[in-house]
Design a protein around this motif. Structure first.
Motif, short mmCIF file in Angstrom:
data_model
loop_
_atom_site.label_atom_id
_atom_site.label_comp_id
_atom_site.label_asym_id
_atom_site.label_seq_id
_atom_site.Cartn_x
_atom_site.Cartn_y
_atom_site.Cartn_z
N GLN A 158 -5.35 -10.15 -16.02
CA GLN A 158 -6.45 -9.48 -15.33
C GLN A 158 -6.36 -9.66 -13.81
O GLN A 158 -6.17 -10.77 -13.34
CB GLN A 158 -7.80 -10.07 -15.77
N VAL A 159 -6.53 -8.57 -13.10
CA VAL A 159 -6.72 -8.63 -11.65
C VAL A 159 -8.22 -8.87 -11.49
O VAL A 159 -9.02 -7.96 -11.73
CB VAL A 159 -6.30 -7.32 -10.96
N HIS A 160 -8.62 -10.08 -11.13
CA HIS A 160 -10.02 -10.47 -11.23
C HIS A 160 -10.95 -9.73 -10.28
O HIS A 160 -12.04 -9.34 -10.66
CB HIS A 160 -10.17 -11.98 -11.03
N TRP A 161 -10.57 -9.57 -9.04
CA TRP A 161 -11.38 -8.85 -8.04
C TRP A 161 -10.49 -7.92 -7.25
O TRP A 161 -9.38 -8.29 -6.90
CB TRP A 161 -12.02 -9.82 -7.04
N PRO A 162 -10.97 -6.74 -6.91
CA PRO A 162 -10.21 -5.92 -5.96
C PRO A 162 -10.10 -6.69 -4.63
O PRO A 162 -11.01 -7.44 -4.27
CB PRO A 162 -11.07 -4.67 -5.78
N ASP A 163 -8.99 -6.52 -3.94
CA ASP A 163 -8.85 -7.20 -2.65
C ASP A 163 -9.71 -6.53 -1.59
O ASP A 163 -10.19 -7.18 -0.67
CB ASP A 163 -7.38 -7.22 -2.21
N ARG A 164 -9.93 -5.24 -1.74
CA ARG A 164 -10.77 -4.53 -0.77
C ARG A 164 -12.25 -4.83 -1.06
O ARG A 164 -12.58 -5.36 -2.12
CB ARG A 164 -10.50 -3.02 -0.85
N TYR A 165 -13.12 -4.47 -0.15
CA TYR A 165 -14.56 -4.65 -0.37
C TYR A 165 -15.04 -3.73 -1.49
O TYR A 165 -14.73 -2.54 -1.51
CB TYR A 165 -15.36 -4.35 0.91
N VAL A 166 -15.78 -4.28 -2.41
CA VAL A 166 -16.54 -3.52 -3.42
C VAL A 166 -17.87 -4.26 -3.61
O VAL A 166 -17.95 -5.47 -3.40
CB VAL A 166 -15.81 -3.40 -4.78
N PRO A 167 -18.94 -3.57 -3.98
CA PRO A 167 -20.20 -4.26 -4.26
C PRO A 167 -20.02 -5.25 -5.42
O PRO A 167 -19.40 -4.91 -6.43
CB PRO A 167 -21.16 -3.13 -4.65
N VAL A 168 -20.52 -6.48 -5.26
CA VAL A 168 -20.32 -7.52 -6.28
C VAL A 168 -21.62 -8.21 -6.64
O VAL A 168 -22.61 -8.12 -5.91
CB VAL A 168 -19.30 -8.57 -5.78
N PHE A 169 -21.59 -8.95 -7.74
CA PHE A 169 -22.68 -9.80 -8.20
C PHE A 169 -24.04 -9.10 -8.17
O PHE A 169 -24.98 -9.56 -7.55
CB PHE A 169 -22.73 -11.11 -7.40
N GLY A 170 -24.12 -7.99 -8.84
CA GLY A 170 -25.40 -7.30 -8.96
C GLY A 170 -25.69 -6.30 -7.86
O GLY A 170 -26.68 -5.58 -7.94
N GLN A 171 -24.86 -6.26 -6.82
CA GLN A 171 -25.06 -5.23 -5.80
C GLN A 171 -24.70 -3.88 -6.41
O GLN A 171 -23.73 -3.77 -7.16
CB GLN A 171 -24.16 -5.49 -4.59
N THR A 172 -25.47 -2.88 -6.11
CA THR A 172 -25.22 -1.57 -6.72
C THR A 172 -24.82 -0.50 -5.70
O THR A 172 -24.37 0.56 -6.09
CB THR A 172 -26.46 -1.08 -7.49
N LEU A 173 -24.99 -0.79 -4.44
CA LEU A 173 -24.71 0.21 -3.41
C LEU A 173 -23.53 -0.21 -2.53
O LEU A 173 -23.40 -1.39 -2.19
CB LEU A 173 -25.94 0.45 -2.54
N PHE A 174 -22.71 0.75 -2.16
CA PHE A 174 -21.58 0.51 -1.27
C PHE A 174 -22.09 0.35 0.15
O PHE A 174 -22.81 1.20 0.66
CB PHE A 174 -20.59 1.67 -1.36
N ASP A 175 -21.74 -0.76 0.80
CA ASP A 175 -22.14 -1.02 2.17
C ASP A 175 -20.95 -0.71 3.09
O ASP A 175 -20.00 -1.49 3.16
CB ASP A 175 -22.57 -2.49 2.31
N HIS A 176 -21.01 0.40 3.77
CA HIS A 176 -19.89 0.86 4.60
C HIS A 176 -19.52 -0.16 5.68
O HIS A 176 -18.35 -0.21 6.08
CB HIS A 176 -20.22 2.21 5.25
N SER A 177 -20.46 -0.95 6.13
CA SER A 177 -20.17 -1.93 7.19
C SER A 177 -19.29 -3.08 6.70
O SER A 177 -18.72 -3.81 7.50
CB SER A 177 -21.48 -2.50 7.76
N LYS A 178 -19.14 -3.23 5.38
CA LYS A 178 -18.32 -4.32 4.82
C LYS A 178 -16.91 -3.88 4.47
O LYS A 178 -16.09 -4.69 4.05
CB LYS A 178 -19.00 -4.90 3.58
N LYS A 179 -16.61 -2.60 4.67
CA LYS A 179 -15.28 -2.09 4.37
C LYS A 179 -14.25 -2.77 5.27
O LYS A 179 -14.50 -2.98 6.46
CB LYS A 179 -15.27 -0.58 4.58
#
Length: 163
Positions: free
Chosen positions: A22-43
């Motif tokens: 398993q690739v556990h987490w994408p290396d790029r930013y993605v919403p995690v741990f219950g976050q549901t919206l993409f935050d463009h400032s974290k890209k």
């Protein structure tokens, strides 16, 4: 590196092959741990490219160290990019699963991810099926027993706070 992590896993497991890596987490930013919206400032622009990771996985498959690739905490965009990379590298049939949060409270998979995974024959391995324990009832307000001091809901007060 993927190779170093895999070889360390093989040593710890005392085996010569891992059936599903398993690739556990994408290396790029993605919403995690219950976050549901993409935050463009974290890209981030410095993320390791999916094709680079897929190529490392291909090498491990060819060496017989892993049999199949699994994704985890991935988005529809990421799954599609993984499919494209695996097709380009000739290992499309080795992309087997995705492990994302899925419960009565977190049904994000049922949207776009379900369609993408169905199209590419990628199975779901759900995690957090009790929403981090929230659905077990042990974290309800007014419970006679308090959560243990080391529990996620005590250590991380914002954990699953949207529910």
């Amino acid at each position: 590196s993927v190779r170093m992590a895999c070889e360390a896993s093989l040593r710890r497991l005392k085996t010569d092959r891992i059936d599903l890596y398993q690739v556990h987490w994408p290396d790029r930013y993605v919403p995690v741990f219950g976050q549901t919206l993409f935050d463009h400032s974290k890209k981030r622009d410095d993320a390791v490219k999916i094709e680079e990771t897929a190529a490392a996985m291909r090498d491990l498959i060819e060496e017989g160290k892993i049999r199949y690739i699994g994704l985890s905490n991935e988005t529809p965009l990421g799954v599609c990019q993984w499919v494209q990379a695996c097709e380009k590298l000739g290992i499309r049939d080795k992309l087997a699963s995705i492990q994302n949060s899925y419960s009565l409270l977190d049904r994000r998979f049922d949207g776009d991810l379900a369609e993408v995974c169905d199209e590419y024959d990628i199975g779901l391995l759900p995690w957090s099926i009790l929403a981090g324990g929230l659905l077990s009832g042990k974290y309800r307000p007014g419970q006679s027993t308090k959560p243990e001091p080391g529990s996620r809901f005590v250590k991380y007060p914002e954990y699953m706070s949207r529910w």
